[in-house]
Design an enzyme around this catalytic site. Structure first.
Site, PDB file in Angstrom:
ATOM      1  N   HIS A   1      25.668  44.806  17.333  1.00  0.00           N
ATOM      2  CA  HIS A   1      26.676  45.753  17.314  1.00  0.00           C
ATOM      3  C   HIS A   1      26.748  46.538  15.848  1.00  0.00           C
ATOM      4  O   HIS A   1      27.168  47.624  15.979  1.00  0.00           O
ATOM      5  CB  HIS A   1      27.849  45.041  17.686  1.00  0.00           C
ATOM      6  CG  HIS A   1      29.180  45.688  17.516  1.00  0.00           C
ATOM      7  ND1 HIS A   1      29.409  46.917  18.644  1.00  0.00           N
ATOM      8  CD2 HIS A   1      30.262  45.617  16.882  1.00  0.00           C
ATOM      9  CE1 HIS A   1      30.532  47.263  18.336  1.00  0.00           C
ATOM     10  NE2 HIS A   1      30.932  46.825  17.258  1.00  0.00           N
TER      11      HIS A   1
ATOM     12  N   GLN B   1      24.755  47.384  13.580  1.00  0.00           N
ATOM     13  CA  GLN B   1      23.830  48.386  13.609  1.00  0.00           C
ATOM     14  C   GLN B   1      23.969  49.681  14.465  1.00  0.00           C
ATOM     15  O   GLN B   1      23.898  50.778  13.798  1.00  0.00           O
ATOM     16  CB  GLN B   1      22.375  47.684  13.518  1.00  0.00           C
ATOM     17  CG  GLN B   1      22.140  46.975  12.417  1.00  0.00           C
ATOM     18  CD  GLN B   1      22.108  47.561  11.194  1.00  0.00           C
ATOM     19  OE1 GLN B   1      21.189  48.560  11.007  1.00  0.00           O
ATOM     20  NE2 GLN B   1      22.715  47.054  10.365  1.00  0.00           N
ATOM     21  N   ASP B   2      24.471  49.333  15.620  1.00  0.00           N
ATOM     22  CA  ASP B   2      24.656  50.399  16.650  1.00  0.00           C
ATOM     23  C   ASP B   2      25.913  51.155  16.029  1.00  0.00           C
ATOM     24  O   ASP B   2      25.945  52.296  16.219  1.00  0.00           O
ATOM     25  CB  ASP B   2      24.992  49.667  18.066  1.00  0.00           C
ATOM     26  CG  ASP B   2      25.267  50.735  19.144  1.00  0.00           C
ATOM     27  OD1 ASP B   2      24.391  51.722  19.042  1.00  0.00           O
ATOM     28  OD2 ASP B   2      26.202  50.674  19.697  1.00  0.00           O
ATOM     29  N   HIS B   3      26.906  50.538  15.497  1.00  0.00           N
ATOM     30  CA  HIS B   3      28.220  50.946  15.023  1.00  0.00           C
ATOM     31  C   HIS B   3      27.888  52.144  13.959  1.00  0.00           C
ATOM     32  O   HIS B   3      28.353  53.236  13.895  1.00  0.00           O
ATOM     33  CB  HIS B   3      29.033  50.023  14.545  1.00  0.00           C
ATOM     34  CG  HIS B   3      30.518  50.291  14.844  1.00  0.00           C
ATOM     35  ND1 HIS B   3      31.024  50.919  15.956  1.00  0.00           N
ATOM     36  CD2 HIS B   3      31.668  50.230  14.203  1.00  0.00           C
ATOM     37  CE1 HIS B   3      32.412  51.196  15.762  1.00  0.00           C
ATOM     38  NE2 HIS B   3      32.773  50.766  14.722  1.00  0.00           N
TER      39      HIS B   3
END
Length: 109
Positions: free
Chosen positions: A81, A83-85
């Site tokens: 999450h 890294q996605d953010h």
């Protein structure tokens, strides 16, 4: 290998999430400021967004350095999450710069 993140890894992951979130919020505020013609505030917010992304990258670099040193992190949903953010915030920040520029151009016509 541990089945959980260390305290340092957790702090780095949370740093990613917090700073990426701040960057995205600042970028959105920059767009809103440009929309009403406040380009000084828009630039201030874009600068703040860039600084928040630098802080997020510091957290990410710490995690990458640890892994390269032979101390890999257990991949958790929270880590993914973060890294996605970060990637979403980088993209949003880049787009915000373009939108602010468009508002400036429209205001000059």
């Amino acid at each position: 290998m541990s089945e959980t993140m260390s305290q340092e890894q957790l702090e780095a992951v949370m740093g990613l999430i917090i700073n990426a979130g701040n960057a995205k919020s600042d970028a959105m505020e920059a767009i809103q400021a440009a929309k009403v013609g406040d380009f000084a505030l828009a630039q201030e917010k874009l600068t703040a967004a860039d600084q928040a992304l630098v802080e997020a990258h510091h957290s990410q670099t710490g995690l990458l350095t640890e892994e390269a040193s032979g101390n890999p992190m257990t991949v958790t949903l929270l880590a993914v999450h973060s890294q996605d953010h970060l990637m979403t915030s980088i993209t949003f920040n880049d787009m915000a710069k373009e939108v602010v520029d468009l508002y400036k151009r429209l205001g000059n016509e």
